[in-house]
Design an enzyme around this catalytic site. Structure first.
Site, PDB file in Angstrom:
ATOM      1  N   ARG A 198       4.101   1.029  -7.735  1.00 48.44           N
ATOM      2  CA  ARG A 198       4.175   0.749  -6.305  1.00 48.44           C
ATOM      3  C   ARG A 198       5.444  -0.048  -5.979  1.00 48.44           C
ATOM      4  O   ARG A 198       6.013  -0.713  -6.845  1.00 48.44           O
ATOM      5  CB  ARG A 198       2.949  -0.044  -5.842  1.00 48.44           C
ATOM      6  CG  ARG A 198       1.617   0.644  -6.102  1.00 48.44           C
ATOM      7  CD  ARG A 198       0.465  -0.260  -5.714  1.00 48.44           C
ATOM      8  NE  ARG A 198      -0.832   0.372  -5.944  1.00 48.44           N
ATOM      9  CZ  ARG A 198      -1.516   0.311  -7.070  1.00 48.44           C
ATOM     10  NH1 ARG A 198      -1.016  -0.363  -8.106  1.00 48.44           N
ATOM     11  NH2 ARG A 198      -2.685   0.902  -7.192  1.00 48.44           N
ATOM     12  N   LYS A 222      -1.367  -5.479  -6.557  1.00 48.75           N
ATOM     13  CA  LYS A 222      -2.644  -5.740  -5.901  1.00 48.75           C
ATOM     14  C   LYS A 222      -3.840  -5.451  -6.802  1.00 48.75           C
ATOM     15  O   LYS A 222      -4.935  -5.962  -6.557  1.00 48.75           O
ATOM     16  CB  LYS A 222      -2.755  -4.930  -4.608  1.00 48.75           C
ATOM     17  CG  LYS A 222      -2.776  -3.424  -4.790  1.00 48.75           C
ATOM     18  CD  LYS A 222      -2.904  -2.731  -3.437  1.00 48.75           C
ATOM     19  CE  LYS A 222      -3.026  -1.226  -3.592  1.00 48.75           C
ATOM     20  NZ  LYS A 222      -3.164  -0.548  -2.290  1.00 48.75           N
ATOM     21  N   HIS A 276       6.521   5.700  -0.686  1.00 47.69           N
ATOM     22  CA  HIS A 276       5.246   5.773  -1.401  1.00 47.69           C
ATOM     23  C   HIS A 276       4.996   7.167  -1.961  1.00 47.69           C
ATOM     24  O   HIS A 276       4.253   7.333  -2.940  1.00 47.69           O
ATOM     25  CB  HIS A 276       4.099   5.366  -0.475  1.00 47.69           C
ATOM     26  CG  HIS A 276       2.834   5.024  -1.203  1.00 47.69           C
ATOM     27  ND1 HIS A 276       2.735   3.943  -2.051  1.00 47.69           N
ATOM     28  CD2 HIS A 276       1.616   5.624  -1.237  1.00 47.69           C
ATOM     29  CE1 HIS A 276       1.520   3.876  -2.565  1.00 47.69           C
ATOM     30  NE2 HIS A 276       0.817   4.896  -2.091  1.00 47.69           N
ATOM     31  N   ARG A 279       5.527   7.799  -5.724  1.00 43.16           N
ATOM     32  CA  ARG A 279       4.398   7.559  -6.630  1.00 43.16           C
ATOM     33  C   ARG A 279       3.567   8.838  -6.768  1.00 43.16           C
ATOM     34  O   ARG A 279       3.175   9.218  -7.869  1.00 43.16           O
ATOM     35  CB  ARG A 279       3.561   6.402  -6.072  1.00 43.16           C
ATOM     36  CG  ARG A 279       2.297   6.044  -6.842  1.00 43.16           C
ATOM     37  CD  ARG A 279       1.808   4.695  -6.311  1.00 43.16           C
ATOM     38  NE  ARG A 279       0.417   4.419  -6.603  1.00 43.16           N
ATOM     39  CZ  ARG A 279      -0.030   3.888  -7.727  1.00 43.16           C
ATOM     40  NH1 ARG A 279       0.814   3.606  -8.698  1.00 43.16           N
ATOM     41  NH2 ARG A 279      -1.318   3.618  -7.890  1.00 43.16           N
ATOM     42  N   HIS A 302      -5.073   2.984 -10.978  1.00 45.83           N
ATOM     43  CA  HIS A 302      -6.204   3.307 -10.111  1.00 45.83           C
ATOM     44  C   HIS A 302      -7.518   2.951 -10.796  1.00 45.83           C
ATOM     45  O   HIS A 302      -7.694   3.185 -12.000  1.00 45.83           O
ATOM     46  CB  HIS A 302      -6.198   4.794  -9.751  1.00 45.83           C
ATOM     47  CG  HIS A 302      -5.146   5.156  -8.748  1.00 45.83           C
ATOM     48  ND1 HIS A 302      -4.043   5.921  -9.054  1.00 45.83           N
ATOM     49  CD2 HIS A 302      -5.026   4.844  -7.442  1.00 45.83           C
ATOM     50  CE1 HIS A 302      -3.296   6.068  -7.974  1.00 45.83           C
ATOM     51  NE2 HIS A 302      -3.860   5.423  -6.985  1.00 45.83           N
ATOM     52  N   TYR A 311      -3.553  11.174  -5.285  1.00 48.53           N
ATOM     53  CA  TYR A 311      -2.133  11.081  -5.599  1.00 48.53           C
ATOM     54  C   TYR A 311      -1.625  12.228  -6.470  1.00 48.53           C
ATOM     55  O   TYR A 311      -0.448  12.285  -6.778  1.00 48.53           O
ATOM     56  CB  TYR A 311      -1.845   9.756  -6.317  1.00 48.53           C
ATOM     57  CG  TYR A 311      -1.826   8.574  -5.390  1.00 48.53           C
ATOM     58  CD1 TYR A 311      -0.626   8.083  -4.870  1.00 48.53           C
ATOM     59  CD2 TYR A 311      -3.008   7.957  -5.014  1.00 48.53           C
ATOM     60  CE1 TYR A 311      -0.611   7.003  -4.014  1.00 48.53           C
ATOM     61  CE2 TYR A 311      -3.003   6.869  -4.147  1.00 48.53           C
ATOM     62  CZ  TYR A 311      -1.801   6.398  -3.660  1.00 48.53           C
ATOM     63  OH  TYR A 311      -1.795   5.329  -2.794  1.00 48.53           O
TER      64      TYR A 311
END
Length: 326
Positions: A198, A222, A276, A279, A302, A311
């Protein structure tokens, strides 16, 4: 009993009651003064009175600044959250006193914001704003009737993006990034394309967490920390980088990266491809190379396979070729 007296052209209310601090407020109309006095005395009689002075004198901008200092600074990915907070501080909503912010005002902000950005972005911003109010109520004891964000419907999540680069587009993008003034923009894009990390994880990466010998990097964001493998292309990009004083591998701000990347995409003649999406592109290519779900999750960070699925684009044509060769 409350004392109501006229001062010049206005009406002042003074309430003195044992066990409570003296309350005083001034109104343009006597009827408004009387109404406020009754409300205060009723809440005192019921033992429900709260001092709302701080809520009335603190603006949302003030609250956001305090949250940024005391809460955001302790989080992983603090720079990303600081960027969102700055956006909030520039909005008209930030000028209101906390006591004046209602669900209707927040909903109005939401609807205007949806005209500018995706529903996913608005969801993340509402989540942040809701936590700001929650901390104000629970930890800082600012007397608010409720969290106004909890009264607002969040926008439905947008359709999962399936945009990946073609080989010519990838070459054009990297060429356009090489033209940027900053020597870090192209290596950042290469790193994103090769590691599926990210933006916040990339910008917070330090040299202390990069091992050229084992070809790995420890990234933090995160979802916590994880090690990601570094491809030969990624290692080559890192070897050519100058070292920054602060120890970061890519010492650029979010805003600098956003603007430089947007200009590079435009120069490359590429449509509808966000940072993004790099990714998404990276994970799709890794899946095509034969990486299994567990390996992809270890790289992407994930928590579940369902989250990862958003994704990874699986092409039906590729599956048809597999069936033909089976």
């Amino acid at each position: 009993m409350a004392t109501i007296r006229q001062r010049n052209d206005r009406w002042q209310v003074i309430i003195k009651r044992k066990g409570y601090p003296t309350q005083s407020k001034t109104f343009d109309l006597r009827k408004d003064a009387e109404k406020w006095a009754r409300q205060q005395e009723r809440s005192m009689d019921a033992g429900q009175w709260q001092d709302r002075t701080e809520a009335e004198q603190t603006t949302l901008k003030d609250l956001l600044e305090r949250y940024s200092r005391e809460v955001s600074s302790t989080k992983r990915g603090a720079e990303i959250e600081a960027y969102r907070i700055e956006l909030f501080k520039r909005s008209s909503l930030a000028q209101y006193a906390l006591s004046a912010i209602t669900g209707r005002l927040v909903a109005g902000w939401r609807d205007e914001r949806l005209k500018e950005v995706s529903s996913g972005t608005v969801q993340r911003e509402l989540t942040l704003l809701g936590h700001v109010f929650a901390v104000a109520i629970r930890e800082w004891c600012i007397a608010l009737h409720s969290n106004p964000v909890s009264l607002v419907r969040k926008p439905a999540p947008g359709k999962a993006r399936d945009r990946v680069l073609t080989a010519p587009e990838r070459e054009a993008l990297l060429g356009a990034c090489a033209e940027c003034r900053s020597p870090w923009i192209k290596p950042i894009v290469v790193f994103a394309l090769e590691t599926a990390t990210r933006r916040g994880e990339i910008l917070s990466l330090t040299w202390a967490n990069v091992s050229m010998e084992s070809a790995t990097a420890l990234v933090s964001g995160k979802t916590g920390s994880r090690k990601v493998p570094l491809s030969p292309a990624c290692l080559d990009a890192l070897r050519g980088l100058p070292r920054s004083i602060d120890g970061r591998v890519f010492p650029v701000t979010i805003e600098t990266l956003k603007q430089a990347y947007a200009r590079a995409v435009s120069r490359a003649g590429i449509k509808d491809f966000t940072f993004h999406d790099l990714r998404h592109d990276a994970l799709t290519r890794l899946a095509r190379k034969g990486f299994n779900i567990l390996e992809l999750r270890a790289i992407s960070g994930h928590a579940t396979a369902n989250m990862l699925q958003r994704y990874v684009s699986i092409d039906a044509g590729d599956l048809a070729k597999k069936l033909a060769s089976a």
